[in-house]
Design a protein around this motif. Structure first.
Motif, PDB file in Angstrom:
ATOM      1  N   TYR A 138      20.634  23.627  25.470  1.00  0.00           N
ATOM      2  CA  TYR A 138      20.514  24.779  26.365  1.00  0.00           C
ATOM      3  C   TYR A 138      19.881  24.320  27.680  1.00  0.00           C
ATOM      4  O   TYR A 138      18.951  23.512  27.681  1.00  0.00           O
ATOM      5  CB  TYR A 138      19.642  25.880  25.733  1.00  0.00           C
ATOM      6  N   VAL A 139      20.399  24.841  28.782  1.00  0.00           N
ATOM      7  CA  VAL A 139      19.894  24.506  30.112  1.00  0.00           C
ATOM      8  C   VAL A 139      19.601  25.794  30.873  1.00  0.00           C
ATOM      9  O   VAL A 139      20.461  26.686  30.934  1.00  0.00           O
ATOM     10  CB  VAL A 139      20.902  23.644  30.898  1.00  0.00           C
ATOM     11  N   LEU A 140      18.407  25.882  31.444  1.00  0.00           N
ATOM     12  CA  LEU A 140      18.033  27.010  32.297  1.00  0.00           C
ATOM     13  C   LEU A 140      17.548  26.446  33.626  1.00  0.00           C
ATOM     14  O   LEU A 140      16.556  25.708  33.661  1.00  0.00           O
ATOM     15  CB  LEU A 140      16.935  27.866  31.660  1.00  0.00           C
ATOM     16  N   HIS A 158      28.403  30.450  33.857  1.00  0.00           N
ATOM     17  CA  HIS A 158      29.836  30.176  33.865  1.00  0.00           C
ATOM     18  C   HIS A 158      30.390  30.403  32.464  1.00  0.00           C
ATOM     19  O   HIS A 158      29.702  30.192  31.466  1.00  0.00           O
ATOM     20  CB  HIS A 158      30.105  28.722  34.273  1.00  0.00           C
ATOM     21  N   ARG A 159      31.634  30.818  32.392  1.00  0.00           N
ATOM     22  CA  ARG A 159      32.281  30.980  31.097  1.00  0.00           C
ATOM     23  C   ARG A 159      32.449  29.621  30.426  1.00  0.00           C
ATOM     24  O   ARG A 159      32.645  28.604  31.089  1.00  0.00           O
ATOM     25  CB  ARG A 159      33.633  31.675  31.250  1.00  0.00           C
ATOM     26  N   TYR A 196      24.187  24.383  36.812  1.00  0.00           N
ATOM     27  CA  TYR A 196      24.572  25.091  35.589  1.00  0.00           C
ATOM     28  C   TYR A 196      26.065  24.982  35.312  1.00  0.00           C
ATOM     29  O   TYR A 196      26.490  24.945  34.159  1.00  0.00           O
ATOM     30  CB  TYR A 196      24.083  26.535  35.596  1.00  0.00           C
ATOM     31  N   ALA A 197      26.895  24.884  36.356  1.00  0.00           N
ATOM     32  CA  ALA A 197      28.326  24.681  36.138  1.00  0.00           C
ATOM     33  C   ALA A 197      28.586  23.294  35.559  1.00  0.00           C
ATOM     34  O   ALA A 197      29.426  23.128  34.661  1.00  0.00           O
ATOM     35  CB  ALA A 197      29.090  24.852  37.445  1.00  0.00           C
ATOM     36  N   ALA A 198      27.873  22.287  36.059  1.00  0.00           N
ATOM     37  CA  ALA A 198      28.035  20.931  35.532  1.00  0.00           C
ATOM     38  C   ALA A 198      27.571  20.850  34.080  1.00  0.00           C
ATOM     39  O   ALA A 198      28.164  20.129  33.264  1.00  0.00           O
ATOM     40  CB  ALA A 198      27.256  19.937  36.393  1.00  0.00           C
ATOM     41  N   ALA A 199      26.521  21.603  33.737  1.00  0.00           N
ATOM     42  CA  ALA A 199      26.061  21.614  32.348  1.00  0.00           C
ATOM     43  C   ALA A 199      27.117  22.203  31.430  1.00  0.00           C
ATOM     44  O   ALA A 199      27.387  21.674  30.339  1.00  0.00           O
ATOM     45  CB  ALA A 199      24.760  22.412  32.239  1.00  0.00           C
ATOM     46  N   VAL A 204      27.402  22.267  27.305  1.00  0.00           N
ATOM     47  CA  VAL A 204      26.090  22.857  27.076  1.00  0.00           C
ATOM     48  C   VAL A 204      26.143  24.355  27.367  1.00  0.00           C
ATOM     49  O   VAL A 204      26.935  24.811  28.193  1.00  0.00           O
ATOM     50  CB  VAL A 204      25.043  22.171  27.980  1.00  0.00           C
ATOM     51  N   ALA A 205      25.296  25.134  26.712  1.00  0.00           N
ATOM     52  CA  ALA A 205      25.105  26.538  27.070  1.00  0.00           C
ATOM     53  C   ALA A 205      24.069  26.592  28.179  1.00  0.00           C
ATOM     54  O   ALA A 205      22.945  26.105  28.015  1.00  0.00           O
ATOM     55  CB  ALA A 205      24.638  27.346  25.865  1.00  0.00           C
ATOM     56  N   ALA A 206      24.435  27.145  29.337  1.00  0.00           N
ATOM     57  CA  ALA A 206      23.554  27.085  30.500  1.00  0.00           C
ATOM     58  C   ALA A 206      23.583  28.391  31.271  1.00  0.00           C
ATOM     59  O   ALA A 206      24.582  29.123  31.244  1.00  0.00           O
ATOM     60  CB  ALA A 206      23.977  25.937  31.419  1.00  0.00           C
ATOM     61  N   LEU A 207      22.472  28.662  31.947  1.00  0.00           N
ATOM     62  CA  LEU A 207      22.431  29.778  32.887  1.00  0.00           C
ATOM     63  C   LEU A 207      21.557  29.402  34.064  1.00  0.00           C
ATOM     64  O   LEU A 207      20.774  28.454  34.016  1.00  0.00           O
ATOM     65  CB  LEU A 207      21.943  31.069  32.222  1.00  0.00           C
ATOM     66  N   THR A 208      21.707  30.160  35.134  1.00  0.00           N
ATOM     67  CA  THR A 208      20.832  30.060  36.277  1.00  0.00           C
ATOM     68  C   THR A 208      20.356  31.463  36.616  1.00  0.00           C
ATOM     69  O   THR A 208      20.871  32.450  36.069  1.00  0.00           O
ATOM     70  CB  THR A 208      21.544  29.408  37.473  1.00  0.00           C
ATOM     71  N   THR A 209      19.368  31.558  37.486  1.00  0.00           N
ATOM     72  CA  THR A 209      18.802  32.864  37.800  1.00  0.00           C
ATOM     73  C   THR A 209      18.688  33.062  39.304  1.00  0.00           C
ATOM     74  O   THR A 209      18.703  32.111  40.084  1.00  0.00           O
ATOM     75  CB  THR A 209      17.381  33.017  37.221  1.00  0.00           C
TER      76      THR A 209
END
Length: 334
Positions: A138-140, A158-159, A196-199, A204-209
């Motif tokens: 997981y990446v935040l 990203h989907r 987050y797109a590269a993750a 990987v499951a990723a999000l940004t805020t």
């Protein structure tokens, strides 16, 4: 190719380790020097790995403070999985208080997957991509509007590239529980060149805020970041005993196309009329642009081009031709 960035941290060793990602940088004053990017690794053995980053843009402070609070809390709590924290990811930009690095002008969130043979900003991106993403489940990556934007509190993702990854990303968004959540197709805002797109491209499951914005600090943004990270670490069993507030509902939004945004048609002084988070209607007055050096000229009236919700608004009054003034979102069924 082996990354030129290195650290003394052994990511497979149990316990707490604190060091730097050392980014080689040859300057006029230090021919063989390196840039220190602070990094902490908490490893409790078996369990998922969370990679937590902030300071990707140096003038965005909410995430930087929240990750420091999280790191101190983790020193007092049993960790089952592994957590890697980099609260000053683009350290030269953080020290300068700028969005981009003063060393090479690099916008770290536009340089992924990075390069081992370019400037220091691209090297940081390459290290995250090639060394840290393979370790992570997981990446935040915590962002806010910084000095130029007032931004609605929202989590972006990203989907996924598979149904299973898509499910994990949706679970991550629901667990973080920002007031608003957006699944993006990558148009605008950096697209595939963001962290987050590269993750997500690496499985990987990723999000940004976006945690707010404007000059200074949003305490509400700091709280959202800390609470959301706590929920994620608790929910996925990485830190089972970490105190985490219950999640609330998150509104599903979609970003409207860039052509619906309002950009400055000239240099001038921006006078906004509509607050972030407010509804907007096509044709509604959004603000005025007062032309510089023309004090007797009528201001340019700015009007919204579509129905939507104001997701961001320019913060500084002094404005240059082409600056983004307003962006819109709309409610989504997904």
């Amino acid at each position: 190719m082996v990354s030129p960035v290195w650290t003394t941290i052994d990511f497979h060793k149990c316990g707490v380790q604190s060091d730097y990602a050392r980014v080689p940088y040859s300057s006029d004053t230090s021919a063989y020097g390196w840039i220190p990017v602070p990094m902490i690794c908490f490893n409790g053995g078996d369990g998922p790995t969370a990679l937590l980053t902030a300071g990707t843009h140096g003038d965005e402070y909410e995430g930087q403070i929240a990750l420091r609070r999280i790191a101190r809390a983790l020193c007092q709590t049993e960790v089952k999985g592994r957590i890697i924290i980099l609260p000053e990811l683009n350290r030269p930009a953080v020290i300068a208080g700028r969005r981009n690095s003063p060393l090479d002008g690099g916008n770290l969130n536009r340089l992924f997957p990075g390069s081992a043979v370019s400037g220091p900003t691209a090297m940081i991106a390459e290290y995250v991509t090639e060394v840290l993403f393979p370790l992570a489940d997981y990446v935040l990556d915590l962002h806010s509007g910084g000095s130029s934007l007032d931004y609605m509190q929202v989590a972006y993702a990203h989907r996924g590239h598979t149904p299973e990854q898509d499910h994990r990303i949706g679970d991550l968004l629901d667990c973080f529980a920002a007031p608003n959540s957006i699944l993006t197709d990558g148009r605008g805002g950096g697209g595939a060149t963001t962290l987050y797109a590269a993750a997500v491209a690496h499985g990987v499951a990723a999000l940004t805020t976006e945690l707010g914005g404007g000059q200074g600090l949003s305490q509400a943004g700091v709280r959202l970041a800390e609470d959301g990270v706590r929920r994620v670490l608790h929910h996925f069993g990485i830190v089972p005993d970490l105190v985490a507030p219950a999640s609330g509902p998150t509104r599903k939004l979609k970003i409207l196309p860039p052509e619906t945004a309002i950009y400055a048609p000239a240099d001038g002084l921006f006078e906004p009329l509509v607050e972030v988070g407010a509804p907007a209607r096509a044709g509604q007055a959004a603000g005025y642009l007062h032309l510089l050096s023309q004090p007797l000229a009528d201001p340019i009236e700015l009007r919204f081009k579509a129905d939507g919700i104001v997701i961001y608004r320019r913060y500084p009054t002094l404005t240059t031709l082409g600056d983004a003034l307003y962006g819109l979102a709309a409610e989504s069924e997904r």
